[in-house]
Design a protein around this motif. Structure first.
Motif, PDB file in Angstrom:
ATOM      1  N   LYS A   1      62.784  47.974 -15.337  1.00  0.00           N
ATOM      2  CA  LYS A   1      61.455  47.611 -16.183  1.00  0.00           C
ATOM      3  C   LYS A   1      61.922  45.884 -16.135  1.00  0.00           C
ATOM      4  O   LYS A   1      60.842  45.445 -16.209  1.00  0.00           O
TER       5      LYS A   1
ATOM      6  N   GLU B   1      57.533  40.003 -22.126  1.00  0.00           N
ATOM      7  CA  GLU B   1      57.409  41.233 -21.378  1.00  0.00           C
ATOM      8  C   GLU B   1      58.696  42.266 -21.182  1.00  0.00           C
ATOM      9  O   GLU B   1      58.074  43.265 -21.803  1.00  0.00           O
ATOM     10  N   LEU B   2      59.607  41.713 -21.672  1.00  0.00           N
ATOM     11  CA  LEU B   2      60.919  42.831 -21.855  1.00  0.00           C
ATOM     12  C   LEU B   2      61.095  43.079 -23.136  1.00  0.00           C
ATOM     13  O   LEU B   2      61.525  43.391 -23.982  1.00  0.00           O
TER      14      LEU B   2
ATOM     15  N   GLN C   1      60.195  44.863 -12.617  1.00  0.00           N
ATOM     16  CA  GLN C   1      58.876  44.682 -12.842  1.00  0.00           C
ATOM     17  C   GLN C   1      58.747  43.336 -13.322  1.00  0.00           C
ATOM     18  O   GLN C   1      57.577  43.487 -13.211  1.00  0.00           O
ATOM     19  N   ALA C   2      58.735  43.511 -15.115  1.00  0.00           N
ATOM     20  CA  ALA C   2      58.627  42.525 -15.099  1.00  0.00           C
ATOM     21  C   ALA C   2      59.123  40.513 -14.812  1.00  0.00           C
ATOM     22  O   ALA C   2      57.900  40.013 -14.425  1.00  0.00           O
TER      23      ALA C   2
ATOM     24  N   ASP D   1      67.924  47.428 -13.528  1.00  0.00           N
ATOM     25  CA  ASP D   1      66.509  48.245 -14.206  1.00  0.00           C
ATOM     26  C   ASP D   1      65.484  47.977 -13.907  1.00  0.00           C
ATOM     27  O   ASP D   1      64.637  47.244 -13.798  1.00  0.00           O
TER      28      ASP D   1
ATOM     29  N   GLU E   1      66.649  48.261 -23.750  1.00  0.00           N
ATOM     30  CA  GLU E   1      66.912  49.637 -23.739  1.00  0.00           C
ATOM     31  C   GLU E   1      68.974  49.873 -22.684  1.00  0.00           C
ATOM     32  O   GLU E   1      68.927  49.152 -21.589  1.00  0.00           O
TER      33      GLU E   1
END
Length: 625
Positions: free
Chosen positions: A255, A590-591, A258-259, A253, A604
């Protein structure tokens, strides 16, 4: 008519000239007869070989996407400098390529080492295959080559696909890189499916799925002039277009990746893994230091390759699956589970109070908190990470039962992840100690170190993530994997887990999960707390004989329906509660927590993929470990 003696010399000269002319015409006629009749087939084939050349149309590799369709790797067009060998009959041109002056000039133009150019040209002349001298050549190099083509037969500028990673270092170790196959590798292969200049996966997904990502080259016949330069495409038949490789959809994922990258940005050395505990899909993987795989696409200088492959920081090492570390107190999850499952203790069991250490066999085994923890039950012992409590549990538990549980959690062997070069780690057994220390020359004292995650134990960050994923699944074995689907071929289904899983009662799992929540809510990992969601985890600090201790932390969230497991090792920094737990907290915030709110935002969910038919030291009030 009277004969005139004065004409005799003229007649003799005419006869001689006529004879010479007739002989000459006869020789020409014989030569033409030989060329056109006797040797017709031979010279027709030679003429065809000199006129027509087979050119390979390289196939682009398949693209790689994350689970939501974000592009992670693809192929991009570029201009390369190549050398095309000449037919065996072109001896004059072939001799030119052996001239040292020619070699030196080519090397200077393409800005490569002369020895490298010589090796590539020599292999090309020997094999008859086109040699790629430089990939993705800059404009000044291409211009210099074009200006010198008349003096450098065989050297051309060619359009070819190169590997492109749009996010640079992001997920570099997981994706891996593709590099040009070497002459030695070509000589060693027996399948003859690769040519000089082909790319081959070296690490990561690029290597594990090489056969799927690699396409099938096309070909076309072209007309060339006497210097071997292309004039036109042969019109007798259409070219065979290349077939691109299959695309891959990963469980990753972007996202989450990146986190995790953001949280690990200031880490010099270490690794972290994010895992979906429900199916073992890898959500993110980070290893530090990192590298940019695009460097390999553009071409590396010998100095840069040496820095990457032999430098002290070893950026090519994927520490998430290749780095092995003592697990420290994260291993207490295994010890607690094993003790509860085998009836050695209950959640309410109290051992002798912790006074900062304990004597055993004439030695003093200290607790990480020299002030002592006093009397604790099992839940409190894990919350405070009391070494003295676990020393006593280890002695009662024994090695065979501890080893059985550890291996059920997937420690001590490869997890079976679909990434190359995974390390096994180590969980010692009685046979191991018999081999290394001698039969009867070791005793129960070893259990004191093993029970707290020290001694000979070695694990990878991925193994720690799998361990905690099994806790969330009440002992069900989980196999980590990175590929979700091969587009156009099949849906990916990971193989069965390597490990057996851990069999224990629901009461055991409830107790372990409760203790892990207590670790974050008021124990050694309170720096990993996240507003609005429950986090459960365990810190660890593993001793390092070469410097500062390694900081470890494993956790999962949300506690009521776990969606993500995090495992990380930060090398040479100190205690896990001080340095590793805050990184996990940053990732989860962050998530899950939007800015300026405490509202829980679930991850998500992945879209439905269409089914395709087969063609630790902290502040005074914050304990560390």
């Amino acid at each position: 008519m009277l004969h005139d003696p004065r004409t005799e010399p003229r007649e003799r000269r005419f006869a001689v000239l006529a004879t010479v002319a007739i002989a000459g015409f006869a020789l020409v006629a014989v030569g033409l007869l030989r060329l056109q009749v006797t040797d017709h087939a031979q010279y027709e084939e030679l003429a065809k070989e000199n006129r027509v050349r087979l050119e390979v149309l390289r196939a682009p590799r398949g693209a790689i996407y994350d689970r939501h369709g974000a592009l992670l790797a693809d192929s991009a067009p570029s201009f390369g400098i190549v050398f095309r060998p000449f037919p065996a009959e072109s001896t004059r041109l072939a001799r030119i390529t052996h001239d040292p002056a020619w070699m030196t000039r080519v090397a200077r133009l393409v800005q490569l080492d002369t020895l490298d150019v010589r090796q590539r040209v020599t292999f090309a002349n020997r094999s008859g295959q086109t040699a790629v001298l430089r990939r993705d050549a800059p404009f000044d190099v291409r211009a210099a080559v074009e200006e010198s083509r008349a003096e450098l037969p065989g050297i051309e500028v060619q359009v070819e696909p190169i590997r492109h990673y749009p996010h640079g270092i992001l997920a570099a170790h997981l994706l891996g890189y593709a590099g040009e196959i070497t002459a030695e590798e070509l000589d060693a292969r027996t399948d003859q499916t690769y040519r000089m200049g082909d790319l081959i996966g070296r690490t990561g997904v690029e290597r594990s799925y090489e056969d799927i990502l690699r396409g099938h080259d096309g070909a076309e016949y072209v007309v060339v002039n006497a210097m071997g330069r292309r004039v036109s495409t042969l019109s007798e038949g259409p070219p065979l277009p290349p077939t691109p490789g299959h695309d891959l959809v990963l469980t990753l994922d972007l996202k989450v990746q990146q986190a995790l990258e953001n949280a690990m940005a200031k880490v010099d050395r270490g690794a972290a893994v994010a895992l979906d505990p429900r199916d073992g899909g890898i959500l993110a993987l980070v290893s530090r230091p990192a590298y940019d795989p695009n460097e390999f696409s553009h071409g590396l200088s010998p100095e840069r390759w040496q820095a990457l492959s032999q430098g002290g920081t070893n950026p090519l090492l994927d520490r998430a699956i290749q780095g092995v570390y003592p697990p420290g107190s994260t291993f207490k999850v295994v010890t607690m589970t094993s003790a509860l499952a085998h009836g050695v203790a209950t959640p309410d069991t109290r051992q002798a109070p912790c006074l900062g250490g304990m004597n055993f066999g004439g030695r003093w085994f200290s607790c990480w908190d020299h002030r002592g923890h006093g009397s604790l039950d099992f839940l409190g012992a894990l919350q405070k990470s009391c070494d003295v409590y676990f020393y006593q549990i280890g002695l009662k538990l024994g090695l065979p039962r501890l080893e059985e549980t550890a291996r059920g959690f997937g420690l001590g062997d490869r997890t079976g992840v679909d990434l190359p070069q995974e390390r096994r780690g180590l969980v010692p057994s009685t046979a191991y100690y018999d081999r290394h220390r001698g039969v009867g020359r070791w005793g129960p004292g070893l259990m004191l170190n093993l029970a707290i995650g020290q001694g000979e134990l070695l694990v990878t960050p991925l193994q720690l993530a799998v361990m905690l994923a099994e806790v969330t699944q009440n002992g069900r074995a989980v196999r980590p994997h990175i590929v979700e689907q091969v587009r156009g071929v099949r849906e990916y289904r990971p193989a069965r887990p390597v490990q057996s899983g851990v069999s224990a009662s629901q009461g055991t799992w409830d107790a372990v999960k409760t203790a892990l929540r207590m670790v974050v809510e008021g124990g050694t990992a309170n720096l990993a707390r996240v507003p609005g969601i429950g986090v459960a985890g365990k810190t660890g600090t593993s001793q390092n004989p070469h410097g500062k201790d390694h900081a470890l932390f494993v956790c999962y969230a949300p506690t009521d329906h776990p969606e993500i497991v995090l495992a990380m090792v930060i090398e040479n920094v100190g205690h896990g509660g001080t340095f590793a737990a805050p990184i996990a907290g940053q990732v989860l915030r962050e998530l899950y927590v939007p800015p300026d709110t405490t509202r829980h935002t679930p991850l998500e969910r992945r879209p439905e993929i269409p089914r395709v038919a087969v063609p630790d030291s902290a502040a005074e009030d914050s304990l560390a470990d």
